[in-house]
Design a protein around this motif. Structure first.
Motif, PDB file in Angstrom:
ATOM      1  N   CYS A   1       0.850  -1.212   0.000  1.00 56.46           N
ATOM      2  CA  CYS A   1       0.000   0.000   0.000  1.00 56.46           C
ATOM      3  C   CYS A   1       0.878   1.253   0.000  1.00 56.46           C
ATOM      4  O   CYS A   1       1.789   1.384   0.815  1.00 56.46           O
ATOM      5  CB  CYS A   1      -0.906  -0.020   1.227  1.00 56.46           C
ATOM      6  SG  CYS A   1      -1.813   1.521   1.431  1.00 56.46           S
ATOM      7  N   THR A   2       0.599   2.163  -0.908  1.00 59.42           N
ATOM      8  CA  THR A   2       1.393   3.384  -1.017  1.00 59.42           C
ATOM      9  C   THR A   2       0.780   4.539  -0.207  1.00 59.42           C
ATOM     10  O   THR A   2       1.279   5.639  -0.243  1.00 59.42           O
ATOM     11  CB  THR A   2       1.501   3.834  -2.485  1.00 59.42           C
ATOM     12  OG1 THR A   2       0.172   4.097  -2.938  1.00 59.42           O
ATOM     13  CG2 THR A   2       2.125   2.776  -3.352  1.00 59.42           C
ATOM     14  N   HIS A   3      -0.322   4.247   0.446  1.00 58.13           N
ATOM     15  CA  HIS A   3      -1.053   5.266   1.226  1.00 58.13           C
ATOM     16  C   HIS A   3      -1.441   6.443   0.328  1.00 58.13           C
ATOM     17  O   HIS A   3      -1.337   7.604   0.704  1.00 58.13           O
ATOM     18  CB  HIS A   3      -0.187   5.750   2.409  1.00 58.13           C
ATOM     19  CG  HIS A   3      -0.990   6.391   3.483  1.00 58.13           C
ATOM     20  ND1 HIS A   3      -0.722   7.636   3.988  1.00 58.13           N
ATOM     21  CD2 HIS A   3      -2.091   5.971   4.133  1.00 58.13           C
ATOM     22  CE1 HIS A   3      -1.609   7.951   4.908  1.00 58.13           C
ATOM     23  NE2 HIS A   3      -2.452   6.949   5.025  1.00 58.13           N
ATOM     24  N   CYS A   4      -1.912   6.063  -0.896  1.00 54.41           N
ATOM     25  CA  CYS A   4      -2.249   7.120  -1.867  1.00 54.41           C
ATOM     26  C   CYS A   4      -3.634   7.703  -1.637  1.00 54.41           C
ATOM     27  O   CYS A   4      -3.955   8.772  -2.141  1.00 54.41           O
ATOM     28  CB  CYS A   4      -2.157   6.555  -3.279  1.00 54.41           C
ATOM     29  SG  CYS A   4      -3.436   5.316  -3.618  1.00 54.41           S
ATOM     30  N   GLY A   5      -4.485   6.988  -0.902  1.00 55.52           N
ATOM     31  CA  GLY A   5      -5.807   7.516  -0.546  1.00 55.52           C
ATOM     32  C   GLY A   5      -6.872   7.335  -1.619  1.00 55.52           C
ATOM     33  O   GLY A   5      -8.016   7.741  -1.423  1.00 55.52           O
ATOM     34  N   THR A   6      -6.525   6.685  -2.752  1.00 56.75           N
ATOM     35  CA  THR A   6      -7.530   6.522  -3.817  1.00 56.75           C
ATOM     36  C   THR A   6      -8.728   5.724  -3.314  1.00 56.75           C
ATOM     37  O   THR A   6      -9.879   6.055  -3.613  1.00 56.75           O
ATOM     38  CB  THR A   6      -6.898   5.789  -5.024  1.00 56.75           C
ATOM     39  OG1 THR A   6      -5.695   6.452  -5.351  1.00 56.75           O
ATOM     40  CG2 THR A   6      -7.815   5.785  -6.218  1.00 56.75           C
ATOM     41  N   CYS A   7      -8.445   4.672  -2.556  1.00 61.37           N
ATOM     42  CA  CYS A   7      -9.551   3.823  -2.071  1.00 61.37           C
ATOM     43  C   CYS A   7     -10.478   4.638  -1.160  1.00 61.37           C
ATOM     44  O   CYS A   7     -11.702   4.534  -1.251  1.00 61.37           O
ATOM     45  CB  CYS A   7      -9.012   2.601  -1.342  1.00 61.37           C
ATOM     46  SG  CYS A   7      -7.762   2.969  -0.129  1.00 61.37           S
TER      47      CYS A   7
ATOM     48  N   SER B   1      -7.852   3.305   3.330  1.00 61.29           N
ATOM     49  CA  SER B   1      -6.402   3.563   3.269  1.00 61.29           C
ATOM     50  C   SER B   1      -5.774   3.567   4.660  1.00 61.29           C
ATOM     51  O   SER B   1      -4.587   3.289   4.819  1.00 61.29           O
ATOM     52  CB  SER B   1      -6.131   4.901   2.588  1.00 61.29           C
ATOM     53  OG  SER B   1      -6.795   5.938   3.274  1.00 61.29           O
TER      54      SER B   1
ATOM     55  N   ILE C   1      -5.997  -0.230   6.549  1.00 59.53           N
ATOM     56  CA  ILE C   1      -4.983  -1.197   6.126  1.00 59.53           C
ATOM     57  C   ILE C   1      -3.754  -1.116   7.055  1.00 59.53           C
ATOM     58  O   ILE C   1      -3.124  -2.118   7.359  1.00 59.53           O
ATOM     59  CB  ILE C   1      -4.625  -0.982   4.634  1.00 59.53           C
ATOM     60  CG1 ILE C   1      -4.038  -2.236   4.033  1.00 59.53           C
ATOM     61  CG2 ILE C   1      -3.712   0.169   4.406  1.00 59.53           C
ATOM     62  CD1 ILE C   1      -3.979  -2.213   2.518  1.00 59.53           C
TER      63      ILE C   1
ATOM     64  N   CYS D   1      -7.767   0.496  -6.602  1.00 60.93           N
ATOM     65  CA  CYS D   1      -6.415   0.506  -6.006  1.00 60.93           C
ATOM     66  C   CYS D   1      -5.347   0.377  -7.096  1.00 60.93           C
ATOM     67  O   CYS D   1      -5.309  -0.619  -7.822  1.00 60.93           O
ATOM     68  CB  CYS D   1      -6.265  -0.635  -5.000  1.00 60.93           C
ATOM     69  SG  CYS D   1      -4.586  -0.717  -4.358  1.00 60.93           S
ATOM     70  N   PRO D   2      -4.460   1.364  -7.217  1.00 59.98           N
ATOM     71  CA  PRO D   2      -3.471   1.305  -8.300  1.00 59.98           C
ATOM     72  C   PRO D   2      -2.427   0.212  -8.094  1.00 59.98           C
ATOM     73  O   PRO D   2      -1.700  -0.124  -9.022  1.00 59.98           O
ATOM     74  CB  PRO D   2      -2.815   2.692  -8.257  1.00 59.98           C
ATOM     75  CG  PRO D   2      -3.127   3.252  -6.933  1.00 59.98           C
ATOM     76  CD  PRO D   2      -4.371   2.600  -6.441  1.00 59.98           C
ATOM     77  N   VAL D   3      -2.363  -0.330  -6.885  1.00 60.93           N
ATOM     78  CA  VAL D   3      -1.390  -1.392  -6.632  1.00 60.93           C
ATOM     79  C   VAL D   3      -2.057  -2.759  -6.794  1.00 60.93           C
ATOM     80  O   VAL D   3      -1.417  -3.799  -6.648  1.00 60.93           O
ATOM     81  CB  VAL D   3      -0.784  -1.216  -5.216  1.00 60.93           C
ATOM     82  CG1 VAL D   3       0.286  -2.230  -4.936  1.00 60.93           C
ATOM     83  CG2 VAL D   3      -0.198   0.184  -5.062  1.00 60.93           C
TER      84      VAL D   3
ATOM     85  N   ILE E   1      -4.334  -4.144  -4.909  1.00 62.90           N
ATOM     86  CA  ILE E   1      -4.548  -4.875  -3.654  1.00 62.90           C
ATOM     87  C   ILE E   1      -6.007  -5.325  -3.595  1.00 62.90           C
ATOM     88  O   ILE E   1      -6.918  -4.526  -3.835  1.00 62.90           O
ATOM     89  CB  ILE E   1      -4.234  -3.980  -2.437  1.00 62.90           C
ATOM     90  CG1 ILE E   1      -2.782  -3.525  -2.508  1.00 62.90           C
ATOM     91  CG2 ILE E   1      -4.517  -4.698  -1.134  1.00 62.90           C
ATOM     92  CD1 ILE E   1      -2.385  -2.547  -1.428  1.00 62.90           C
TER      93      ILE E   1
ATOM     94  N   LEU F   1      -8.539  -5.480  -1.595  1.00 61.17           N
ATOM     95  CA  LEU F   1      -8.967  -4.987  -0.275  1.00 61.17           C
ATOM     96  C   LEU F   1     -10.224  -5.710   0.199  1.00 61.17           C
ATOM     97  O   LEU F   1     -10.384  -5.978   1.383  1.00 61.17           O
ATOM     98  CB  LEU F   1      -9.214  -3.481  -0.354  1.00 61.17           C
ATOM     99  CG  LEU F   1      -7.930  -2.687  -0.579  1.00 61.17           C
ATOM    100  CD1 LEU F   1      -8.232  -1.364  -1.235  1.00 61.17           C
ATOM    101  CD2 LEU F   1      -7.186  -2.467   0.705  1.00 61.17           C
TER     102      LEU F   1
END
Ligand code: SF4
Ligand code: SF4
Ligand code: SF4
Ligand code: SF4
Length: 584
Positions: free
Chosen positions: A333-339, A360, A363, A400-402, A404, A406
């Motif tokens: 998780c990049t902690h990007c906040g998209t979710c 975010s 997780i 989620c851009p990664v 994941i 979730l």
């Protein structure tokens, strides 16, 4: 010497940190299935899986994911161009700087015979890559602190990442600029490499460097006559040009050098270039050593996770590898906040200040749960609230851009919490949607455990539930119980029930059994009736109460407008409250 020692120390810490973090992928447990699988089984399953994947058609998927998702980061591009540009700037600039500049002795020298960091294209590229990283960091600051992207929470790790990148880049650029203006550096180079001794020639060369290279001399100041500059240029061509391109190519350092040139002599006397060199090297080493423990670890974890996600399939892949993948995703998780931006329940966060409502942030808490760390009841309750407020809408997983998963994570955390003894009564029904979904994932002998435990807990406090196969004694009306129900607008509708049994007739749970009363105890219309009579123990103790699917069929069909399902909800809440009060 300082550089070598600090590099070795940083590399050792980095290596140990990497081993530690990767070991957590095999040790931490975040699914019920993973409780059955040992760390060594997970490790060897992964080792077995690598060649099986590499020598199969899945290699094509890996290759495609590597190009599109890891290198080009298409998933982020689909979401938001500015974020993609920010990522490409930081990620691309940093990797290229690392290879070309930081590891120049191992990479660039090996690739290019005539490499000098002060000639082109290397000098220009170094500044270009540095500026890309600074631009990316500036966009990150802009998004977080000026644009204030909704629900993009900034935590300590985000600030550390921005600060360490800023210190490395700015110290690098100022180091370059102070070296350009520093007279002592110029003199050292002349003494070491030029071989000149004639004062007139030395003066001409110095004049040329003051004019063209931004050196701030204590002896000479322009303007200089053409003849001196022409002689200086000639000497420069023969002695220096092979190793020194025009400083303007290092446009970032040169720009900064122009700004500081009025105080250039003071900069040199204060030995700022040395100080900045130490700051730059130390910041790089701290960044390297701390990388496995910081947010920056996602650079590694998210790349691996994106590749692994492409080749692992639920239901087909080894459950040991799925368990490992899920823990790996916590680090990815990049902690990007998209979710959180797209989450369908995150608006609730504006009313309930529990950070675990936002996927975010949830997780990060789940990582602590997976590690086996002892969490306080409050922390567990907050995680529980976060995972149960989730509507299973799947949006977080889709965006989620990664990559994941979730959704699976939330399901697993619910089941883990249930099994640990933090039951959420709304989902205890063995027939409920969520538990039904998790049936395959759950150890079968454990499936009924939470429900049995909840019933036993209630039975401990309800005398009537312990009376078996005997005539039920008449229990006194419990006025407190009735008043409790009357406090809620929905629950007090029970008093309108006239016993038509429609609710029981339409109930799918009742319809599921040949002899429902044997299994369920009181049926929906009887629970309404018991509630009306104030028979608390009967109402609480009925299996029907806990097996209700909350499908709302009964409530839809009731001719009297009794909010049957909501009454059942309220009864469950009261039962739990009652048991808790009794226990205290
Ligand atoms: S599945 Fe849950 S956490 Fe994810 S977006 Fe939907 S409500 Fe939010
Ligand atoms: S889970 Fe995915 S979308 Fe959410 S913050 Fe982490 S990387 Fe971003
Ligand atoms: S359908 Fe309504 S009125 Fe009829 S028994 Fe059920 S709750 Fe009572
Ligand atoms: S909501 Fe009503 S109809 Fe549906 S399962 Fe529960 S009691 Fe039965």
């Amino acid at each position: 010497m300082f550089l070598s020692i600090s590099l070795y120390i940083a590399l050792i810490i980095f290596g140990l940190g990497l081993i530690y973090k990767i070991s957590t992928w095999f040790r931490y447990k975040i699914s019920i299935k993973s409780l059955e699988i040992s760390s060594s089984q997970r490790f060897f399953a992964a080792i077995r899986g690598i060649p099986l994947t590499l020598f199969s058609a899945k290699i094509l998927t890996l290759f495609r994911n590597f190009i599109l998702d890891v290198l080009l980061q298409f998933r982020i591009l689909k979401e938001d161009f500015l974020r993609w540009f920010m990522h490409i700037c930081i990620y691309g600039g940093f990797v290229l700087l690392l290879l070309m500049h930081a590891l120049d002795q191992y990479v660039t020298v090996a690739l290019f015979d005539k490499y000098y960091s002060t000639i082109n294209p290397f000098m220009f590229l170094r500044d270009l890559f540095g500026i890309l990283v600074i631009l990316g960091a500036a966009i990150a600051i802009y998004r977080r602190f000026i644009l204030k992207v909704p629900r993009l929470i900034t935590n300590g790790m985000d600030i550390y990442a921005i600060v360490i990148v800023a210190v490395i880049m700015l110290s690098g650029i100022f180091l370059e600029s102070t070296k350009m203006v520093a007279y002592s550096d110029y003199q050292r180079m002349v003494n070491e490499y030029s071989g000149l001794s004639d004062p007139q020639e030395l003066k001409a060369l110095e004049a040329y460097w003051v004019k063209e290279f931004g050196t701030v001399s204590p002896n000479l100041r322009g303007p200089f006559d053409e003849e001196t500059l022409a002689q200086g240029r000639e000497l420069h061509e023969s002695s220096c040009a092979e190793c020194h391109a025009k400083p303007q190519w290092a446009f970032a350092g040169y720009g900064a050098a122009k700004v500081i040139s009025p105080v250039g002599l003071g900069v040199d006397r204060a030995r700022l270039p040395s100080l900045l060199w130490y700051i730059h090297v130390l910041a790089c080493m701290v960044g390297l050593a701390y990388l496995p423990f910081s947010k920056m670890f996602h650079v590694f974890a998210s790349s691996v996770s994106l590749l692994v996600n492409g080749v692992i399939e639920r239901g087909k892949s080894d459950p040991a590898n799925i368990a490992t993948k899920q823990v790996m995703e916590l680090d990815a998780c990049t902690h990007c906040g998209t979710c959180s931006l797209r989450c369908s329940v995150s608006v609730v966060f504006e009313e309930i200040p529990n950070i675990n409502i936002l996927p975010s942030e949830k997780i990060a808490s789940i990582k602590a749960l997976a590690s086996g760390k002892k969490l306080s009841p409050r922390e567990l309750r907050d995680i529980q609230e976060g995972v149960y407020l989730c509507t299973n809408c799947y949006r977080c997983t889709v965006v989620c851009p990664v990559g994941i998963n979730l959704q699976d994570l939330w399901f697993n955390v619910r089941e883990i919490l249930l099994q640990k003894g933090y039951p959420e009564f709304l989902v205890l029904s063995p027939l409920s949607f969520y538990r039904g979904l998790m049936r395959e994932e759950t150890i079968q002998s454990d499936y009924q455990k939470p429900l049995i435990r909840a019933r036993e807990t209630i039975a401990d406090q309800c005398d009537l539930m312990r009376v078996k196969e005997k005539a039920l004694p008449l229990t006194p009306r419990d006025r407190k119980f009735q008043t409790g129900l009357n406090l809620s607008a929905q629950a007090k509708t029970f008093s309108a029930c006239f016993g038509c049994q429609t609710c029981t007739t339409v109930c799918p749970v009742v319809g599921n059994y040949e002899n429902p009363q044997e299994v369920l105890g009181l049926l929906p219309h009887q629970i309404m009736h018991a509630t009306g009579l104030g028979l608390r123990d009967l109402a609480f103790g009925s299996n029907m109460l806990w097996d209700c699917l909350t499908c709302y069929q009964c409530q839809e069909q009731c001719p009297q407008g009794v909010w049957v399902t909501d009454v059942l909800y309220e009864l469950k809440n009261l039962a739990i409250k009652y048991v808790r009060e009794k226990r205290l």
